[in-house]
Design a protein around this motif. Structure first.
Motif, PDB file in Angstrom:
ATOM      1  N   LYS A 105      38.712  44.860   9.316  1.00 30.99           N
ATOM      2  CA  LYS A 105      39.112  45.565  10.529  1.00 30.99           C
ATOM      3  C   LYS A 105      39.857  44.612  11.459  1.00 30.99           C
ATOM      4  CE  LYS A 105      37.208  49.572   9.630  1.00 30.99           C
ATOM      5  NZ  LYS A 105      38.025  50.799   9.511  1.00 30.99           N
ATOM      6  N   ARG A 148      41.094  42.834  15.050  1.00 29.19           N
ATOM      7  CA  ARG A 148      40.525  42.463  16.338  1.00 29.19           C
ATOM      8  C   ARG A 148      41.302  43.240  17.383  1.00 29.19           C
ATOM      9  NH1 ARG A 148      35.768  41.126  18.267  1.00 29.19           N
ATOM     10  NH2 ARG A 148      35.922  39.975  20.221  1.00 29.19           N
ATOM     11  N   CYS A 149      40.611  43.935  18.259  1.00 31.72           N
ATOM     12  CA  CYS A 149      41.242  44.906  19.150  1.00 31.72           C
ATOM     13  C   CYS A 149      41.194  44.451  20.603  1.00 31.72           C
ATOM     14  CB  CYS A 149      40.572  46.266  19.013  1.00 31.72           C
ATOM     15  SG  CYS A 149      40.686  46.952  17.339  1.00 31.72           S
ATOM     16  N   ARG A 169      43.034  45.250  24.740  1.00 30.67           N
ATOM     17  CA  ARG A 169      43.853  46.069  25.631  1.00 30.67           C
ATOM     18  C   ARG A 169      44.513  45.128  26.624  1.00 30.67           C
ATOM     19  NH1 ARG A 169      44.415  51.305  26.178  1.00 30.67           N
ATOM     20  NH2 ARG A 169      45.427  52.089  28.049  1.00 30.67           N
ATOM     21  N   GLU A 191      38.350  49.969  18.968  1.00 26.86           N
ATOM     22  CA  GLU A 191      39.647  50.223  18.334  1.00 26.86           C
ATOM     23  C   GLU A 191      40.335  51.451  18.908  1.00 26.86           C
ATOM     24  OE1 GLU A 191      41.549  50.640  13.821  1.00 26.86           O
ATOM     25  OE2 GLU A 191      39.398  50.271  14.109  1.00 26.86           O
ATOM     26  N   ALA A 211      42.325  50.505  21.989  1.00 28.06           N
ATOM     27  CA  ALA A 211      43.136  49.291  21.904  1.00 28.06           C
ATOM     28  C   ALA A 211      44.620  49.602  21.989  1.00 28.06           C
ATOM     29  CB  ALA A 211      42.836  48.551  20.609  1.00 28.06           C
ATOM     30  N   LYS A 224      46.383  45.299  18.258  1.00 28.37           N
ATOM     31  CA  LYS A 224      45.498  45.056  17.122  1.00 28.37           C
ATOM     32  C   LYS A 224      46.009  43.837  16.365  1.00 28.37           C
ATOM     33  CE  LYS A 224      44.302  49.950  16.585  1.00 28.37           C
ATOM     34  NZ  LYS A 224      44.314  51.131  15.684  1.00 28.37           N
ATOM     35  N   TRP A 250      45.431  41.453  12.954  1.00 27.83           N
ATOM     36  CA  TRP A 250      44.814  41.337  11.629  1.00 27.83           C
ATOM     37  C   TRP A 250      44.803  39.892  11.135  1.00 27.83           C
ATOM     38  CZ3 TRP A 250      47.750  45.541  13.005  1.00 27.83           C
ATOM     39  CH2 TRP A 250      47.136  46.788  12.879  1.00 27.83           C
ATOM     40  N   SER A 284      48.302  48.461   9.183  1.00 26.16           N
ATOM     41  CA  SER A 284      47.951  49.513  10.123  1.00 26.16           C
ATOM     42  C   SER A 284      47.860  50.865   9.425  1.00 26.16           C
ATOM     43  CB  SER A 284      49.004  49.576  11.239  1.00 26.16           C
ATOM     44  OG  SER A 284      48.835  50.738  12.035  1.00 26.16           O
TER      45      SER A 284
END
Length: 364
Positions: free
Chosen positions: A89, A91-92, A94, A111, A114, A117, A119, A277
């Motif tokens: 998954k 890392r999210c 804002r 998520e 967010a 993102k 990866w 994604s």
């Protein structure tokens, strides 16, 4: 019944790498159910396994099957969707933009909330390419600001980060582009300059002027210089032109959209494009060609992430791939010489630390 129905000569699917129904729902698919599935495939659906997966999926992951007259092949889209679902998954975060370049908040969030993102963490030995599509840049319904970041190899593009937000100003979008290009350096940036893209490019130029004119007189100008020093703009050239002159960044027309979308499709179908994604793959399944029009999402469907990925792909193809081939920087060779897959915790540490050094305040 089981012995009789399994006698049909039909494709046998390898389920070994898939998520089991018992892991998701606590139930097992027994032999009789599998016999019925194979019998239905042979007798009623011919040999169309994709349609069977859509109508009678063992799990929700198998139900993701692109159908219809898509621009991208349904089989490749389904394969990539299942591969991504098994990957780590992201890392999210804002990003909340404030009034100045360094007065910005980075918030770790779920998520679903967010806008950024991640990866894969920035690698000092890596080469990166960034495609940026501002809202309403590629079409009247593309109302989201998207930045797609990929690590470039001689024989592959691997998606490492994605930004998507519909509540931004053009100057804010330029700042986020600069943040991410500074984190993933050296970075070649390709911006769609139709519509609001002109204002975004103007703000990027202002940031560069401010960085080089201001020097080291303040913390903000030092941060700006560290961000923009390794940003390289994509230089557009016509494929049938013999001159060396060109224009900065990308302006979408019928012909240029055909060029970038077919480049994206060709590399995707050949397995040289590795998206991370799920949302990108989901948008790709909605890209169609209607009549003589260029490939695009139908109606008011969204294709912002696809355009961002296409902008990054054409920049890699035109400016980076040949140089990386000369360096022998293939995916396998780089993999053998260094660790290219960061841990989940490592991605958080690298991206967060970089952004904090240029003034971000991190909240949790």
């Amino acid at each position: 019944f089981f012995k009789q129905k399994t006698a049909y000569e039909i494709p046998k699917r390898d389920w070994s790498s898939d998520v089991c129904s018992s892991d998701l729902y606590g139930i097992e698919i027994d032999a009789e159910q599998m016999a019925w599935w194979r019998w239905t495939l042979a007798e009623k659906k011919g040999s169309d396994e994709l349609m069977m997966m859509q109508e009678y999926p063992p799990t929700e992951d198998h139900a993701f099957v692109a159908t219809g007259s898509q621009f991208f092949s349904a089989q490749r889209l389904s394969q990539e969707f299942r591969r991504i679902k098994q990957e780590k998954k992201p890392r999210c975060f804002r990003i909340n933009i404030k009034n100045t370049f360094t007065d910005t908040e980075l918030v770790i969030c779920p998520e679903r909330a967010a806008t950024l993102k991640v990866w894969e963490e920035p690698n000092p030995q890596g080469t990166y390419v960034l495609g940026a599509d501002p809202a309403y840049g590629s079409s009247d319904w593309a109302d989201r600001f998207v930045i797609s970041v990929w690590r470039a190899y001689a024989d592959r593009l691997v998606q490492v980060a994605e930004f998507c937000d519909h509540e931004l100003n053009t100057y804010s979008f330029a700042w986020v582009m600069a943040y991410l290009a500074g984190a993933y350096e050296p970075c070649t940036v390709n911006l769609e300059i139709n519509g609001p893209g002109q204002a975004v490019l103007n703000e990027l130029n202002n940031l560069k002027k401010q960085a080089y004119v201001g020097g080291a007189h303040s913390r903000e100008t030092r941060s700006l210089f560290n961000v923009v020093k390794n940003m390289q703009s994509y230089i557009y050239r016509r494929v049938d032109s013999m001159s060396g002159s060109g224009a900065l960044h990308w302006q979408t027309t019928f012909n240029t959209k055909e060029r970038m979308m077919n480049a994206l499709k060709d590399y995707f179908e050949r397995g040289l494009l590795q998206p991370a994604s799920v949302d990108l793959v989901d948008e790709m399944k909605g890209i169609v060609r209607v009549g003589g029009s260029a490939p695009a999402a139908q109606g008011r469907a969204k294709d912002d992430r696809v355009i961002g990925a296409a902008l990054a792909t054409v920049a890699w193809n035109d400016m980076l791939r040949m140089r990386l081939m000369q360096q022998g920087a293939t995916y396998q060779r780089v993999s053998d010489s260094q660790s290219i897959t960061a841990t989940h915790h490592g991605a958080q540490r690298a991206v967060s630390n970089y952004l904090k050094t240029i003034g971000f305040r991190e909240n949790t």
